[in-house]
Design an enzyme around this catalytic site. Structure first.
Site, PDB file in Angstrom:
ATOM      1  N   THR A 134       0.862  -1.176   0.000  1.00  0.00           N
ATOM      2  CA  THR A 134       0.000   0.000   0.000  1.00  0.00           C
ATOM      3  C   THR A 134       0.898   1.225   0.000  1.00  0.00           C
ATOM      4  OG1 THR A 134      -1.541  -1.278   1.284  1.00  0.00           O
ATOM      5  CG2 THR A 134      -1.932   1.090   1.193  1.00  0.00           C
ATOM      6  N   GLU A 159      -3.016  -5.438  -2.730  1.00  0.00           N
ATOM      7  CA  GLU A 159      -3.403  -6.721  -2.153  1.00  0.00           C
ATOM      8  C   GLU A 159      -4.430  -6.463  -1.057  1.00  0.00           C
ATOM      9  OE1 GLU A 159      -2.760  -9.891  -3.000  1.00  0.00           O
ATOM     10  OE2 GLU A 159      -4.331 -10.037  -1.505  1.00  0.00           O
ATOM     11  N   LEU A 161      -5.487  -8.985   1.206  1.00  0.00           N
ATOM     12  CA  LEU A 161      -5.567 -10.082   2.160  1.00  0.00           C
ATOM     13  C   LEU A 161      -5.548  -9.578   3.604  1.00  0.00           C
ATOM     14  CD1 LEU A 161      -2.451 -10.491   3.338  1.00  0.00           C
ATOM     15  CD2 LEU A 161      -2.157 -11.544   1.102  1.00  0.00           C
ATOM     16  N   GLU A 163      -4.580 -10.483   7.591  1.00  0.00           N
ATOM     17  CA  GLU A 163      -3.742 -11.379   8.381  1.00  0.00           C
ATOM     18  C   GLU A 163      -4.659 -12.397   9.050  1.00  0.00           C
ATOM     19  OE1 GLU A 163      -0.992  -9.503  11.010  1.00  0.00           O
ATOM     20  OE2 GLU A 163      -0.446  -8.035   9.484  1.00  0.00           O
ATOM     21  N   GLY A 265      -6.838  -1.869  14.810  1.00  0.00           N
ATOM     22  CA  GLY A 265      -5.380  -1.741  14.852  1.00  0.00           C
ATOM     23  C   GLY A 265      -4.742  -2.573  13.769  1.00  0.00           C
ATOM     24  N   CYS A 268      -2.083  -2.263   9.100  1.00  0.00           N
ATOM     25  CA  CYS A 268      -2.619  -1.610   7.893  1.00  0.00           C
ATOM     26  C   CYS A 268      -3.558  -0.439   8.182  1.00  0.00           C
ATOM     27  CB  CYS A 268      -3.340  -2.634   7.041  1.00  0.00           C
ATOM     28  SG  CYS A 268      -2.292  -4.039   6.645  1.00  0.00           S
TER      29      CYS A 268
HETATM   30  C1  UGA Z   1      -6.824  -5.111   6.598  1.00  0.00           C
HETATM   31  C2  UGA Z   1      -7.943  -5.260   5.542  1.00  0.00           C
HETATM   32  O1  UGA Z   1      -9.069  -5.927   6.120  1.00  0.00           O
HETATM   33  C3  UGA Z   1      -7.452  -6.071   4.346  1.00  0.00           C
HETATM   34  O2  UGA Z   1      -8.462  -6.107   3.353  1.00  0.00           O
HETATM   35  C4  UGA Z   1      -6.214  -5.391   3.777  1.00  0.00           C
HETATM   36  O3  UGA Z   1      -5.683  -6.107   2.691  1.00  0.00           O
HETATM   37  C5  UGA Z   1      -5.143  -5.306   4.856  1.00  0.00           C
HETATM   38  O4  UGA Z   1      -5.673  -4.543   5.970  1.00  0.00           O
HETATM   39  C6  UGA Z   1      -3.940  -4.608   4.275  1.00  0.00           C
HETATM   40  O5  UGA Z   1      -4.032  -3.419   3.971  1.00  0.00           O
HETATM   41  O6  UGA Z   1      -2.935  -5.279   4.016  1.00  0.00           O
HETATM   42  P1  UGA Z   1      -5.819  -6.681   8.545  1.00  0.00           P
HETATM   43  O7  UGA Z   1      -5.018  -5.496   8.960  1.00  0.00           O
HETATM   44  O8  UGA Z   1      -5.149  -8.008   8.423  1.00  0.00           O
HETATM   45  O9  UGA Z   1      -6.521  -6.420   7.095  1.00  0.00           O
HETATM   46  O10 UGA Z   1      -6.953  -6.847   9.632  1.00  0.00           O
HETATM   47  P2  UGA Z   1      -8.548  -6.764   9.667  1.00  0.00           P
HETATM   48  O11 UGA Z   1      -9.104  -8.120   9.718  1.00  0.00           O
HETATM   49  O12 UGA Z   1      -9.058  -5.828   8.652  1.00  0.00           O
HETATM   50  O13 UGA Z   1      -8.733  -6.095  11.105  1.00  0.00           O
HETATM   51  C7  UGA Z   1      -8.309  -4.754  11.364  1.00  0.00           C
HETATM   52  C8  UGA Z   1      -8.695  -4.325  12.761  1.00  0.00           C
HETATM   53  O14 UGA Z   1     -10.105  -4.159  12.866  1.00  0.00           O
HETATM   54  C9  UGA Z   1      -8.301  -5.306  13.847  1.00  0.00           C
HETATM   55  O15 UGA Z   1      -7.810  -4.584  14.947  1.00  0.00           O
HETATM   56  C10 UGA Z   1      -9.599  -6.020  14.173  1.00  0.00           C
HETATM   57  O16 UGA Z   1      -9.660  -6.542  15.477  1.00  0.00           O
HETATM   58  C11 UGA Z   1     -10.589  -4.888  13.988  1.00  0.00           C
HETATM   59  N1  UGA Z   1     -11.973  -5.351  13.706  1.00  0.00           N
HETATM   60  C12 UGA Z   1     -12.234  -6.015  12.535  1.00  0.00           C
HETATM   61  C13 UGA Z   1     -13.000  -5.087  14.613  1.00  0.00           C
HETATM   62  O17 UGA Z   1     -12.775  -4.463  15.675  1.00  0.00           O
HETATM   63  N2  UGA Z   1     -14.266  -5.494  14.299  1.00  0.00           N
HETATM   64  C14 UGA Z   1     -14.562  -6.153  13.149  1.00  0.00           C
HETATM   65  O18 UGA Z   1     -15.767  -6.472  12.922  1.00  0.00           O
HETATM   66  C15 UGA Z   1     -13.531  -6.425  12.245  1.00  0.00           C
END
Ligand code: UGA
Length: 455
Positions: A134, A159, A161, A163, A265, A268
């Protein structure tokens, strides 16, 4: 089968997943990293990151002879066996490099620049360089400028994806986005993914770069909205679970990404929201909605601390000095061992600052006895870690659930209650079943939940 020779520079989450998954699609892939020890481990089949299915896929593709690892970008670019056309050169070079938040929230592009510098002279004519990290709008153009090779195209291919489900997300994408000002190069990159059958958006490089921020910032906004709504639920006596379920049935909103929590958090969302704000500032655009999204998230951490304070002391201004708290979950979300920008750690720091004595437990940090490269962590950011949730609960005035690890749902909560000083559980993920807690003699306090009461 259509195959290409693909070099992947950088073996973090994105790079290693990209390399292994592209190999599984039939391409010949050489992955490079500057960390010699890491490359050694990968050659032995040791994957450092906790990512379901990734180590199996890496091993499978290495055995199949489609995936290998080298030290340094230049070795990857020219590290192929002669493909029959007289060339051992990569046809496509993916840059999957860290772009950390630099001074003032601007993405730091030094890693990308160094690799471009290192490989400039080595790229075969017609090579396509693909940026998967990004990066700020304009990076493809800047990369092309640095490369200074009219015969090499630079493409943006963000991308998406997550984690914890990286392999699944890569192989089952909602969409593929390829941005380039040269249509032929964009089509060549899109063709790498043809077998996935995903909707593909071909666009210019700037639109492709911006859309990745647009997606992550929208997700962050969705979560800040849900966290604010959970707070409002507490004030008006409504239930956030019912509210989000009901709005989620509206297909324009969707059920995903609607769980309230201790704040968003990870590596990303925080980085990307700040970076887009910088982009907006630089373009003289006051992006109030995005600023409010970030501010709401910062405030959420303090809100959790206030909740703990109220729950433990019964007062909004009660003291947490020498109050022992057991923290369950420190990673930024479940399914990963990643601690980067973890809201749990930010909240732990605030609780410590307020004088609390903390003990933490996280199932991803207890080490893997079968893997000497994965020892147990004994502390993280000054929070001592224990190997068992019961130990974290010992003598605690409250247990605070910060990460939504499913295993916390099925803990022996009666045993937990038996060793705690006060029977209080602050569940910042609305993960636990309130009836189970009640049966164990515990008072559960969630976010915006009718049945656990609001502290
Ligand atoms: C995020 C995006 O979801 C991906 O699509 C993107 O590719 C990625 O960043 C990136 O830019 O590489 P990620 O950081 O792995 O993915 O994590 P997420 O699953 O998006 O979660 C992000 C945060 O939101 C976490 O702290 C999670 O606990 C929180 N979250 C997520 C919530 O508090 N509630 C939810 O319903 C979902």
């Amino acid at each position: 089968m259509f195959t290409r020779r693909v070099a992947v520079v950088g073996t973090g989450y994105v790079g290693l997943t990209t390399g292994a998954c592209l190999a599984s699609l039939g391409h010949q892939v050489v992955c490079a990293d500057i960390d010699t020890a890491k490359v050694e481990r990968l050659r032995r089949g040791v994957v450092d990151i906790l990512e379901p299915g990734l180590s199996e896929l890496v091993a499978e593709q290495v055995t199949a002879g489609r995936l290998s690892f080298v030290v340094g970008a230049s070795s990857a670019v020219s590290g192929f066996a002669d493909g029959g056309d007289g060339s051992g050169q990569a046809e496509v070079v993916f840059l999957c490099l860290p772009t950390p938040m630099g001074v003032g929230g601007v993405a730091d592009l030094r890693a990308v620049e160094a690799v471009v510098e290192e490989t400039r002279e080595l790229l075969a004519p017609g090579t396509v360089v693909v940026n998967k990290s990004t990066v700020p709008v304009g990076t493809a153009a800047r990369t092309a400028e640095l490369l200074d090779r009219a015969d090499v195209a630079v493409v943006s291919n963000p991308e998406f994806l997550r984690e914890g489900s990286a392999v699944h997300d890569f192989l089952n994408p909602d969409r593929i986005v390829v941005g380039c000002d040269t249509a032929e190069a964009a089509e060549r990159v899109a063709a790498l993914y043809a077998r996935l059958g995903a909707p593909t958006v071909l666009t210019d490089a700037s639109s492709s770069e911006l859309m990745k921020y647009a997606a992550n910032c929208f997700l962050a906004m969705k979560l800040s909205y849900v966290n604010a709504m959970a707070e409002l639920c507490e004030r008006v006596g409504a239930d956030i679970g019912d509210v989000t379920e009901a709005i989620g049935y509206d297909r324009r909103i969707g059920q995903a990404f609607l769980s309230p929590g201790p704040g968003w958090g990870g590596s990303c969302l925080p980085k990307d929201t700040h970076a887009l704000l910088q982009v907006a500032d630089a373009a003289d655009f006051e992006f109030r909605l995005l600023r409010a999204t970030i501010d709401t998230n910062t405030r959420q951490r303090q809100r959790i601390v206030d909740k703990v304070r109220q729950a433990v002391t019964g007062r909004r201004t009660g003291s947490l000095t020498r109050v022992r708290l057991g923290l369950l979950g420190l990673t930024f979300k479940a399914g990963t061992d990643d601690l980067r920008d973890s809201p749990a750690l930010a909240i732990a720091a605030l609780l410590r600052q307020a004088g609390a004595d903390l003990v933490g437990y996280d199932p991803a940090l207890v080490g893997d006895p079968s893997n000497p490269d994965k020892p147990a962590r004994t502390e993280v950011d000054g929070v001592p870690l224990v190997a068992d949730p019961l130990e974290a609960a010992q003598g605690a005035e409250a247990v605070v659930v910060l990460t939504e690890w499913p295993v916390f749902r099925t803990l022996d909560w009666t045993a937990m209650a038996g060793v705690m000083k006060q029977p209080i559980v602050v569940d910042t993920r609305n993960l636990l079943d309130s009836a189970t807690l009640r049966r164990a003699g515990l008072t559960g306090i969630g976010l915006g939940r009718r049945d656990t009461g609001a502290a």
